[in-house]
Scaffold this motif. Structure first.
Motif, PDB file in Angstrom:
ATOM      1  N   LEU A   1     -11.569-101.477  43.231  1.00 28.36           N
ATOM      2  CA  LEU A   1     -12.141-100.597  42.214  1.00 28.36           C
ATOM      3  C   LEU A   1     -12.262 -99.163  42.718  1.00 28.36           C
ATOM      4  O   LEU A   1     -12.032 -98.205  41.969  1.00 28.36           O
ATOM      5  CB  LEU A   1     -13.510-101.117  41.776  1.00 28.36           C
ATOM      6  N   ALA A   2     -12.619 -99.009  44.007  1.00 29.07           N
ATOM      7  CA  ALA A   2     -12.724 -97.653  44.568  1.00 29.07           C
ATOM      8  C   ALA A   2     -11.380 -96.935  44.505  1.00 29.07           C
ATOM      9  O   ALA A   2     -11.313 -95.747  44.153  1.00 29.07           O
ATOM     10  CB  ALA A   2     -13.223 -97.718  46.008  1.00 29.07           C
ATOM     11  N   ALA A   3     -10.306 -97.652  44.839  1.00 35.18           N
ATOM     12  CA  ALA A   3      -8.973 -97.042  44.760  1.00 35.18           C
ATOM     13  C   ALA A   3      -8.661 -96.608  43.334  1.00 35.18           C
ATOM     14  O   ALA A   3      -8.169 -95.495  43.093  1.00 35.18           O
ATOM     15  CB  ALA A   3      -7.918 -98.028  45.257  1.00 35.18           C
ATOM     16  N   LEU A   4      -8.968 -97.466  42.373  1.00 33.97           N
ATOM     17  CA  LEU A   4      -8.662 -97.146  40.977  1.00 33.97           C
ATOM     18  C   LEU A   4      -9.509 -95.980  40.475  1.00 33.97           C
ATOM     19  O   LEU A   4      -9.026 -95.131  39.717  1.00 33.97           O
ATOM     20  CB  LEU A   4      -8.881 -98.382  40.105  1.00 33.97           C
ATOM     21  N   VAL A   5     -10.769 -95.933  40.886  1.00 38.39           N
ATOM     22  CA  VAL A   5     -11.626 -94.806  40.505  1.00 38.39           C
ATOM     23  C   VAL A   5     -11.060 -93.498  41.048  1.00 38.39           C
ATOM     24  O   VAL A   5     -10.948 -92.485  40.338  1.00 38.39           O
ATOM     25  CB  VAL A   5     -13.068 -95.023  41.017  1.00 38.39           C
ATOM     26  N   ILE A   6     -10.675 -93.514  42.324  1.00 38.27           N
ATOM     27  CA  ILE A   6     -10.141 -92.308  42.963  1.00 38.27           C
ATOM     28  C   ILE A   6      -8.817 -91.897  42.319  1.00 38.27           C
ATOM     29  O   ILE A   6      -8.583 -90.714  42.026  1.00 38.27           O
ATOM     30  CB  ILE A   6      -9.985 -92.533  44.476  1.00 38.27           C
ATOM     31  N   PHE A   7      -7.945 -92.860  42.069  1.00 36.65           N
ATOM     32  CA  PHE A   7      -6.663 -92.538  41.437  1.00 36.65           C
ATOM     33  C   PHE A   7      -6.870 -91.958  40.042  1.00 36.65           C
ATOM     34  O   PHE A   7      -6.186 -91.013  39.634  1.00 36.65           O
ATOM     35  CB  PHE A   7      -5.779 -93.783  41.342  1.00 36.65           C
ATOM     36  N   ASN A   8      -7.815 -92.536  39.317  1.00 31.43           N
ATOM     37  CA  ASN A   8      -8.057 -92.101  37.949  1.00 31.43           C
ATOM     38  C   ASN A   8      -8.601 -90.671  37.896  1.00 31.43           C
ATOM     39  O   ASN A   8      -8.434 -89.977  36.884  1.00 31.43           O
ATOM     40  CB  ASN A   8      -9.034 -93.057  37.258  1.00 31.43           C
TER      41      ASN A   8
END
Length: 440
Positions: free
Chosen positions: A134-141
């Motif tokens: 989820l952290a990766a997706l938050v950062i990518f988003n």
């Protein structure tokens, strides 16, 4: 505070967060998308494919997914695209898992993402891997990206990465590994990995020999299927190699004169097909540049007389053995540590003919096999074990290997058996490199 003080404070804060996440959930591995999916929706992450979301390629497979992702990333970066990549596990620093433009993101960015996830999850329990994903997706988003590259952690269908609908889904290989979670039947494991395919989207199959279930699942979903040896291929051209396949418009392509990659060429061919199916502008020159530059930590990684490879299952060990057999004959020392749940006999057997002597080490995890048991196994198969280290002390084992190299008895040291094993010696090698530097 000074910048160095701020960096130190962030590093400490991230360490505290990671220690907390290790104990936050009741199970280290808890496959399933219901809990993590609820939190992702609360965070309003763009899970579905759409013209507004960056193109997304997901990579699954028993072996080769990390290498294939790395080469895809290198080609995309060479083309000038803005790329985010998520991989696991890490070796020395958690930040290795989440990269923007090929560089690990900052502690502060990860902490900020963790804080958002913590606020959103409320009563929902998440595992370490789910938090990380989820952290990766938050950062990518939050970043202005053209392409997301996501590596599945375990299996595919129930892995947290599979929350995101892939525009292009890649399955590299299928072999026996993680049987306690995926089962001991290749067809069943293939079905789990094929769970990353989406209806009508591209499915790239990176092996000539896959369980029938993988292609069957892609066919059932109406995917556009591209399999190595069928819809795309690669072949030698003396000092170079040639790729043959098609682009996202279905136009046949041939790319001759490609440079030999430092990573498996089947994976390179798979990466070329995946990046061309993304629909993003990637030129032939960018493909050549990316293939020549791509490297992966712990995969056929060379530093002086040292070769580090995370081979930890029979398929990966067999590939490593084949590569060693093609090298100039030398006296080879191997350092091994393995997890207790791996097929140790089948993993070590292909390497016995290529290794003259062994050092066996403990690893810093409760899941590790006792080194004395590995010693007994190696000796039962005719292996020569020089030393057994019952403590996970990479510096001590490194010093012993360097001593043996210094005597001239050995020409090369191969480190293998686990990500944990490689991590021990990456740290030692980096420390040795720093201590060898002389300022003039």
């Amino acid at each position: 505070m000074k910048d160095t003080d701020t960096d130190r404070a962030s590093s400490t804060a991230l360490t505290v967060w990671l220690q907390r996440l290790e104990n936050l959930h009741s199970r280290e591995i808890d496959l399933g998308l219901e809990r993590v999916g609820q939190v992702a929706r609360r965070l309003q992450l763009p899970l579905q494919s759409s013209p507004e979301r960056p193109r997304t390629i997901t990579f699954a497979g028993t072996n080769g997914k990390g290498s294939t992702l790395a080469m895809t990333q290198a080609m995309a970066l060479a083309a000038g695209l803005k790329v985010g990549s998520y991989t696991s596990p890490h070796f020395l620093h958690f930040n290795e898992r989440i990269q923007i433009q090929g560089q690990p993101v900052t502690d502060a960015a990860i902490i900020a993402a963790f804080e958002k996830i913590e606020a959103a999850r409320a009563e929902i329990s998440l595992s370490y891997f789910e938090f990380a994903t989820l952290a990766a997706l938050v950062i990518f988003n939050q970043s202005d990206l053209d392409l997301w590259l996501l590596e599945v952690g375990l299996g595919g269908r129930l892995d947290a990465v599979n929350l995101v609908d892939a525009d292009v889904a890649v399955v590299t290989t299928v072999a026996l590994d993680h049987q306690e979670y995926l089962g001991d039947d290749l067809e069943g494991i293939g079905f789990e990995k094929a769970g990353i395919f989406r209806p009508g989207q591209a499915a790239v199959l990176g092996s000539r020999q896959l369980p029938a279930s993988v292609r069957q699942q892609a066919t059932a979903l109406g995917c556009s299927i591209y399999q190595l040896g069928r819809e795309f291929n690669q072949q030698d051209q003396q000092q170079t190699w040639c790729w043959q396949g098609s682009d996202d418009q279905g136009q046949a392509l041939e790319l001759p004169g490609l440079p030999w990659p430092q990573l498996p060429r089947d994976n390179a061919a798979t990466a070329v097909q995946a990046v061309l199916l993304s629909g993003l502008p990637v030129s032939e020159e960018a493909i050549k540049q990316g293939l020549s530059q791509a490297r992966v930590t712990g995969r056929m990684q060379r530093q002086g007389a040292w070769l580090l490879d995370v081979a930890h299952n029979p398929q990966a060990a067999d590939y490593l053995s084949q590569q060693l057999a093609q090298e100039k004959p030398c006296r080879r020392l191997a350092i091994v540590g393995m997890m207790a749940d791996k097929d140790q006999a089948a993993t070590l057997s292909p390497l016995l003919a290529q290794v003259d002597a062994w050092l066996v080490t403990a690893l810093p995890t409760p899941r590790a096999e006792q080194p004395e048991k590995l010693k007994t196994l190696l000796e039962s198969k005719g292996g020569r074990v020089l030393d057994v280290f019952t403590q996970a002390d990479g510096r001590q084992v490194f010093s012993r290997a360097q001593q043996l190299l210094g005597t001239g008895e050995f020409d090369q040291v191969v480190v293998l058996g686990s990500f944990f094993t490689v991590a021990l010696f990456l740290d030692a090698l980096q420390a040795d490199t720093r201590s060898s530097c002389v300022t003039v």
